[in-house]
Design a protein around this motif. Sequence first.
Motif, PDB file in Angstrom:
ATOM      1  N   THR A 137       4.620   8.060   9.707  1.00 22.74           N
ATOM      2  CA  THR A 137       5.697   7.185   9.220  1.00 22.74           C
ATOM      3  C   THR A 137       6.614   6.722  10.350  1.00 22.74           C
ATOM      4  O   THR A 137       7.707   6.220  10.097  1.00 22.74           O
ATOM      5  CB  THR A 137       6.535   7.926   8.158  1.00 22.74           C
ATOM      6  OG1 THR A 137       7.118   9.099   8.765  1.00 22.74           O
ATOM      7  CG2 THR A 137       5.669   8.351   6.993  1.00 22.74           C
ATOM      8  N   ALA A 138       6.167   6.865  11.604  1.00 26.42           N
ATOM      9  CA  ALA A 138       7.030   6.548  12.738  1.00 26.42           C
ATOM     10  C   ALA A 138       7.396   5.074  12.815  1.00 26.42           C
ATOM     11  O   ALA A 138       8.443   4.711  13.326  1.00 26.42           O
ATOM     12  CB  ALA A 138       6.353   6.985  14.038  1.00 26.42           C
ATOM     13  N   HIS A 139       6.532   4.196  12.312  1.00 23.27           N
ATOM     14  CA  HIS A 139       6.758   2.758  12.459  1.00 23.27           C
ATOM     15  C   HIS A 139       6.950   2.046  11.123  1.00 23.27           C
ATOM     16  O   HIS A 139       6.756   0.838  11.035  1.00 23.27           O
ATOM     17  CB  HIS A 139       5.585   2.124  13.209  1.00 23.27           C
ATOM     18  CG  HIS A 139       5.313   2.764  14.538  1.00 23.27           C
ATOM     19  ND1 HIS A 139       6.152   2.622  15.617  1.00 23.27           N
ATOM     20  CD2 HIS A 139       4.297   3.563  14.949  1.00 23.27           C
ATOM     21  CE1 HIS A 139       5.657   3.300  16.646  1.00 23.27           C
ATOM     22  NE2 HIS A 139       4.542   3.876  16.264  1.00 23.27           N
ATOM     23  N   VAL A 140       7.300   2.806  10.085  1.00 20.06           N
ATOM     24  CA  VAL A 140       7.472   2.181   8.772  1.00 20.06           C
ATOM     25  C   VAL A 140       8.819   2.573   8.182  1.00 20.06           C
ATOM     26  O   VAL A 140       9.397   3.600   8.538  1.00 20.06           O
ATOM     27  CB  VAL A 140       6.329   2.586   7.803  1.00 20.06           C
ATOM     28  CG1 VAL A 140       4.991   2.125   8.330  1.00 20.06           C
ATOM     29  CG2 VAL A 140       6.293   4.096   7.598  1.00 20.06           C
ATOM     30  N   ASP A 141       9.304   1.750   7.263  1.00 19.16           N
ATOM     31  CA  ASP A 141      10.576   2.047   6.622  1.00 19.16           C
ATOM     32  C   ASP A 141      10.391   3.126   5.560  1.00 19.16           C
ATOM     33  O   ASP A 141       9.275   3.521   5.246  1.00 19.16           O
ATOM     34  CB  ASP A 141      11.193   0.782   6.029  1.00 19.16           C
ATOM     35  CG  ASP A 141      10.294   0.099   5.010  1.00 19.16           C
ATOM     36  OD1 ASP A 141       9.768   0.789   4.111  1.00 19.16           O
ATOM     37  OD2 ASP A 141      10.093  -1.129   5.122  1.00 19.16           O
ATOM     38  N   VAL A 142      11.487   3.607   5.000  1.00 16.75           N
ATOM     39  CA  VAL A 142      11.449   4.731   4.068  1.00 16.75           C
ATOM     40  C   VAL A 142      10.597   4.426   2.845  1.00 16.75           C
ATOM     41  O   VAL A 142       9.768   5.239   2.427  1.00 16.75           O
ATOM     42  CB  VAL A 142      12.884   5.114   3.636  1.00 16.75           C
ATOM     43  CG1 VAL A 142      12.841   6.174   2.541  1.00 16.75           C
ATOM     44  CG2 VAL A 142      13.687   5.624   4.827  1.00 16.75           C
ATOM     45  N   ALA A 143      10.778   3.248   2.253  1.00 15.93           N
ATOM     46  CA  ALA A 143      10.019   2.895   1.048  1.00 15.93           C
ATOM     47  C   ALA A 143       8.531   2.805   1.357  1.00 15.93           C
ATOM     48  O   ALA A 143       7.693   3.298   0.590  1.00 15.93           O
ATOM     49  CB  ALA A 143      10.525   1.572   0.485  1.00 15.93           C
TER      50      ALA A 143
ATOM     51  N   SER B 293      -4.477  -6.789  16.567  1.00 13.71           N
ATOM     52  CA  SER B 293      -3.330  -6.968  17.452  1.00 13.71           C
ATOM     53  C   SER B 293      -2.208  -7.775  16.811  1.00 13.71           C
ATOM     54  O   SER B 293      -1.061  -7.710  17.255  1.00 13.71           O
ATOM     55  CB  SER B 293      -3.761  -7.654  18.753  1.00 13.71           C
ATOM     56  OG  SER B 293      -4.318  -8.933  18.475  1.00 13.71           O
ATOM     57  N   SER B 294      -2.517  -8.523  15.754  1.00 11.76           N
ATOM     58  CA  SER B 294      -1.497  -9.360  15.112  1.00 11.76           C
ATOM     59  C   SER B 294      -0.688  -8.599  14.061  1.00 11.76           C
ATOM     60  O   SER B 294       0.308  -9.126  13.550  1.00 11.76           O
ATOM     61  CB  SER B 294      -2.160 -10.575  14.451  1.00 11.76           C
ATOM     62  OG  SER B 294      -2.900 -10.184  13.298  1.00 11.76           O
ATOM     63  N   LEU B 295      -1.101  -7.378  13.738  1.00  9.05           N
ATOM     64  CA  LEU B 295      -0.441  -6.610  12.685  1.00  9.05           C
ATOM     65  C   LEU B 295       0.830  -5.951  13.211  1.00  9.05           C
ATOM     66  O   LEU B 295       0.978  -5.682  14.409  1.00  9.05           O
ATOM     67  CB  LEU B 295      -1.375  -5.536  12.149  1.00  9.05           C
ATOM     68  CG  LEU B 295      -2.738  -5.999  11.620  1.00  9.05           C
ATOM     69  CD1 LEU B 295      -3.520  -4.818  11.076  1.00  9.05           C
ATOM     70  CD2 LEU B 295      -2.574  -7.070  10.553  1.00  9.05           C
ATOM     71  N   SER B 296       1.739  -5.668  12.296  1.00  8.36           N
ATOM     72  CA  SER B 296       2.945  -4.931  12.657  1.00  8.36           C
ATOM     73  C   SER B 296       2.585  -3.472  12.913  1.00  8.36           C
ATOM     74  O   SER B 296       1.482  -3.017  12.584  1.00  8.36           O
ATOM     75  CB  SER B 296       3.972  -5.014  11.528  1.00  8.36           C
ATOM     76  OG  SER B 296       3.503  -4.297  10.395  1.00  8.36           O
ATOM     77  N   GLY B 297       3.540  -2.725  13.469  1.00  4.60           N
ATOM     78  CA  GLY B 297       3.288  -1.314  13.732  1.00  4.60           C
ATOM     79  C   GLY B 297       2.931  -0.546  12.473  1.00  4.60           C
ATOM     80  O   GLY B 297       2.014   0.275  12.464  1.00  4.60           O
ATOM     81  N   GLY B 298       3.665  -0.814  11.392  1.00  3.91           N
ATOM     82  CA  GLY B 298       3.381  -0.137  10.132  1.00  3.91           C
ATOM     83  C   GLY B 298       2.029  -0.506   9.561  1.00  3.91           C
ATOM     84  O   GLY B 298       1.320   0.339   8.999  1.00  3.91           O
ATOM     85  N   GLN B 299       1.649  -1.786   9.684  1.00  4.07           N
ATOM     86  CA  GLN B 299       0.344  -2.230   9.189  1.00  4.07           C
ATOM     87  C   GLN B 299      -0.798  -1.604   9.992  1.00  4.07           C
ATOM     88  O   GLN B 299      -1.809  -1.202   9.435  1.00  4.07           O
ATOM     89  CB  GLN B 299       0.266  -3.746   9.237  1.00  4.07           C
ATOM     90  CG  GLN B 299       1.141  -4.435   8.207  1.00  4.07           C
ATOM     91  CD  GLN B 299       1.276  -5.928   8.447  1.00  4.07           C
ATOM     92  OE1 GLN B 299       1.077  -6.420   9.562  1.00  4.07           O
ATOM     93  NE2 GLN B 299       1.634  -6.663   7.397  1.00  4.07           N
ATOM     94  N   ARG B 300      -0.621  -1.506  11.303  1.00  6.85           N
ATOM     95  CA  ARG B 300      -1.638  -0.855  12.129  1.00  6.85           C
ATOM     96  C   ARG B 300      -1.799   0.606  11.719  1.00  6.85           C
ATOM     97  O   ARG B 300      -2.916   1.121  11.633  1.00  6.85           O
ATOM     98  CB  ARG B 300      -1.249  -0.928  13.609  1.00  6.85           C
ATOM     99  CG  ARG B 300      -1.335  -2.307  14.219  1.00  6.85           C
ATOM    100  CD  ARG B 300      -0.855  -2.277  15.662  1.00  6.85           C
ATOM    101  NE  ARG B 300      -0.627  -3.618  16.180  1.00  6.85           N
ATOM    102  CZ  ARG B 300       0.068  -3.889  17.266  1.00  6.85           C
ATOM    103  NH1 ARG B 300       0.613  -2.903  17.970  1.00  6.85           N
ATOM    104  NH2 ARG B 300       0.228  -5.136  17.669  1.00  6.85           N
TER     105      ARG B 300
END
Length: 256
Positions: free
Chosen positions: A168-174, A139-146
């Motif tokens: 890739t909905a919750h992560v940046d392009v890189a 629960s402490s992770l960011s959307g991209g980390q989850r």
Amino acid sequence: MTDPAQPVVCLKGVHFAYDSQTVLEDADFDIHAGESVCMVGPNGGGKSTLIKLMLGLIKPDQGEVLLFGDSPLRSRNRVGYVPQQVAFDPLFPISALEVCLMGSMRGSSLGWAGKTERTKASAMLESMELGNLAEAPFSSLSGGQRQAVLVARALLAQPDLLLLDEPTAHVDVASAARLMDRIHALGEDMTVLMVSHDLSFVARTVPKVVCVNRCVHVHPTRALSSDVLNKLYGHELRMVQHDHEHLDSHGGHCHG
């Protein structure tokens, strides 16, 4: 082992409707071993329905869905699935490592997981650049980390087919590019089908696209012209063209 001559995913004349509302009409296409394919289309066009059909969660009203030449239910152990989002209680005390370990479960509890399984799960998280967060609460992770943990969970089972819904909905392009690089590196012979709304990401990542809007059409990525996209989405869209060589494409069709 996967027979290279046999499609990993095969849809033959598939129709599906919710309450008499047609969602898919005469869907007919193949995906072959080792291919990386993106599924694109407007919301409500039938993408989620196709994923559910491949997972065996629903059955077609007409036609046939085959994975590895067999029914989706009998092929389920060969398929990894990464949902767009996962519902969880933020107060439930489960770590990133424990979520990843679910990928090695076969009707067992987390308490069963031994040292070997935990070592493999830790290594998988490390490969996803999450080694330092293995014991962190999910629960402490960011959307991209989850999302990366969910990918690690799916890959831990060493699937022959990986289905990803908006990875890739919750992560940046890189981060999205690194995520796909790691997916391909960890499963060189794996077949990958992912849903994405990021057309520029699709153009950079895969050579073949499944376009879904009730009907299904399969195109090489380089053929996704503005005209094709406008017909698919019903409004003006533009995308950068990227050529990919050595493409073996199978077309879809639709009547009506």
